[in-house]
Write an enzyme that holds these catalytic residues in place. Sequence first.
Site, mmCIF file in Angstrom:
data_model
loop_
_atom_site.group_PDB
_atom_site.id
_atom_site.type_symbol
_atom_site.label_atom_id
_atom_site.label_comp_id
_atom_site.label_asym_id
_atom_site.label_seq_id
_atom_site.Cartn_x
_atom_site.Cartn_y
_atom_site.Cartn_z
ATOM 1 N N GLU A 172 0.787 -1.236 -0.044
ATOM 2 C CA GLU A 172 -0.020 0.065 0.120
ATOM 3 C C GLU A 172 0.920 1.251 -0.179
ATOM 4 O O GLU A 172 0.747 2.216 0.694
ATOM 5 C CB GLU A 172 -0.906 -0.096 0.980
HETATM 6 O O1 G3I Z 1 -19.121 3.696 1.517
HETATM 7 C C1 G3I Z 1 -19.223 4.990 1.751
HETATM 8 C C2 G3I Z 1 -20.288 5.837 1.081
HETATM 9 O O2 G3I Z 1 -21.609 5.236 1.077
HETATM 10 C C3 G3I Z 1 -20.203 7.217 1.536
HETATM 11 O O3 G3I Z 1 -21.091 7.979 0.699
HETATM 12 C C4 G3I Z 1 -19.060 7.805 1.708
HETATM 13 C C5 G3I Z 1 -18.875 9.324 2.269
HETATM 14 O O4 G3I Z 1 -18.221 9.479 3.342
HETATM 15 O O5 G3I Z 1 -17.991 7.108 2.727
HETATM 16 C C6 G3I Z 1 -17.652 5.821 2.215
HETATM 17 O O6 G3I Z 1 -17.072 4.955 3.048
HETATM 18 C C7 G3I Z 1 -15.592 5.376 2.936
HETATM 19 C C8 G3I Z 1 -15.049 4.221 2.311
HETATM 20 O O7 G3I Z 1 -13.504 4.410 2.543
HETATM 21 C C9 G3I Z 1 -15.052 3.752 1.040
HETATM 22 O O8 G3I Z 1 -14.650 5.006 0.063
HETATM 23 C C10 G3I Z 1 -15.464 5.632 4.408
HETATM 24 O O9 G3I Z 1 -15.882 6.976 4.715
HETATM 25 C C11 G3I Z 1 -13.788 5.775 4.441
HETATM 26 O O10 G3I Z 1 -13.347 6.176 5.759
HETATM 27 C C12 G3I Z 1 -13.000 4.575 3.652
HETATM 28 O O11 G3I Z 1 -11.544 5.046 3.812
HETATM 29 C C13 G3I Z 1 -10.961 3.933 3.463
HETATM 30 C C14 G3I Z 1 -10.047 3.463 4.730
HETATM 31 O O12 G3I Z 1 -9.273 2.387 4.469
HETATM 32 C C15 G3I Z 1 -10.970 2.817 5.671
HETATM 33 O O13 G3I Z 1 -10.258 2.511 6.881
HETATM 34 C C16 G3I Z 1 -9.864 4.368 2.407
HETATM 35 O O14 G3I Z 1 -10.527 4.718 1.273
HETATM 36 C C17 G3I Z 1 -8.791 3.292 2.080
HETATM 37 O O15 G3I Z 1 -7.845 3.629 1.167
HETATM 38 C C18 G3I Z 1 -8.308 2.964 3.459
HETATM 39 O O16 G3I Z 1 -7.316 1.814 3.107
HETATM 40 C C19 G3I Z 1 -6.744 1.031 4.121
HETATM 41 C C20 G3I Z 1 -6.301 -0.349 3.904
HETATM 42 O O17 G3I Z 1 -7.517 -0.990 3.575
HETATM 43 C C21 G3I Z 1 -5.614 -1.091 4.927
HETATM 44 N N1 G3I Z 1 -4.379 -0.291 5.430
HETATM 45 C C22 G3I Z 1 -4.596 1.108 5.497
HETATM 46 C C23 G3I Z 1 -5.033 1.738 4.495
HETATM 47 C C24 G3I Z 1 -5.525 3.197 4.801
HETATM 48 O O18 G3I Z 1 -6.298 3.542 5.943
#
Ligand code: G3I
EC number: 3.2.1.8
Length: 372
Positions: free
Chosen positions: A264
Amino acid sequence: MKTLKQFIFIVSILILANSCKENNDEKPSTVIALKEAYNENFYIGTALSENQILEKDSLVTALISKEFNSITSENIMKSMFIHPTKDAFDFKLTDKYIAFGKKHDMFIHGHTLIWHSQLAPWFSEIKDSTEMALATENHIKTIVSRYKGKINSWDVVNEALNEDGTLRKTAFLDALGEGYLALVFKWASEADSNTDLYYNDYNMTDVAKRKGAIRLVKKLQEKGIKIDGVGMQGHWHIDSPSIEEIEESILDYASLGVKVAITELDINLLPSPWDLVGADVNQNFEGSEKMNPYPKSLPDSIQTKLANRYQDIFKLFLKHQDKISRVTFWGVNDGQSWLNDWPIEGRTNYPLLFDREFKPKQAYDSIISLKK
Ligand code: G3I
């Protein structure tokens, strides 16, 4: 012309090639893409958002297909999305992800089967160990067997360690005890004995966490449980961890006889609230210029710093290419990066190789130039 979509895709490739050609009129003519440049060394991958999986933008699809030969889904395969209720799976998006990977000849990685975050709520409600064992086995075997022979490697477990190397308190540890790690890797290998199984985590260059990860892998190996690799997420900064710390970690994990993947990769360029002495991280930094120093564009001096940092890191990866199976960037371009909204929402970060217009940055050239 078979289908309109194919027509648009071919036109996109032509437009992309033409824009590359225009850009390259001044550059020497040996334009090679990332995946070609590192073809003999390790896979070069990227994390795909939902829109990218659905090929919403043909130019972006063309760029992904041209530059990368491995994909990871950024969110859609996490339990809250793929197994939203105990009795129902939702494979619609994951089926599209697999189709994307096959269409563009990608090494396909599965992220992630067992993780405490973005966990389907019904999992956290289970306290009984027998019920949790049945539910977790069903979760793993249903997903892994559905994509048997299609998904080339899995993050079976993600982020199960605390920073001191001890096991993180999760619904799985609470209900199943420390043995849950052996169980979930066993179930994954029973569902598909040919796919590579990884333990994946962040801060894997930190000494205490590294010791914890090595302990975790050794315990599985001692029990004869199949584990094929360790994933170092690589959410790094412009000046830390040091190249020496990264090298020591790669050597330590490889010495266990497993593959090492950088799963990542991104380089955070913005100040961290945790570095602010006495700062309460929950303090609202939104809108603070100090914490968002490059709202419009990145100064050339920082572009150069980022290019040098990425080049140093890739020199190290090349030095240890025999140990490294894959290097995946956590997103295609700066605009997509989670680091624009973490740990402070609404900032402008520049952690990847392609800018917000999907143009290759100086960092991209610095990595490609190592292979010219
Ligand atoms: O699905 C909802 C959507 O319905 C809503 O409209 C939108 C608006 O807030 O949010 C969407 O959910 C988001 C989700 O990503 C999907 O896009 C969450 O808020 C957001 O917190 C979530 O973030 C992801 C994060 O993991 C969650 O912990 C990031 O995109 C993603 O890059 C990140 O990836 C992680 C790896 O899986 C594990 N290692 C760390 C890495 C970074 O945190």
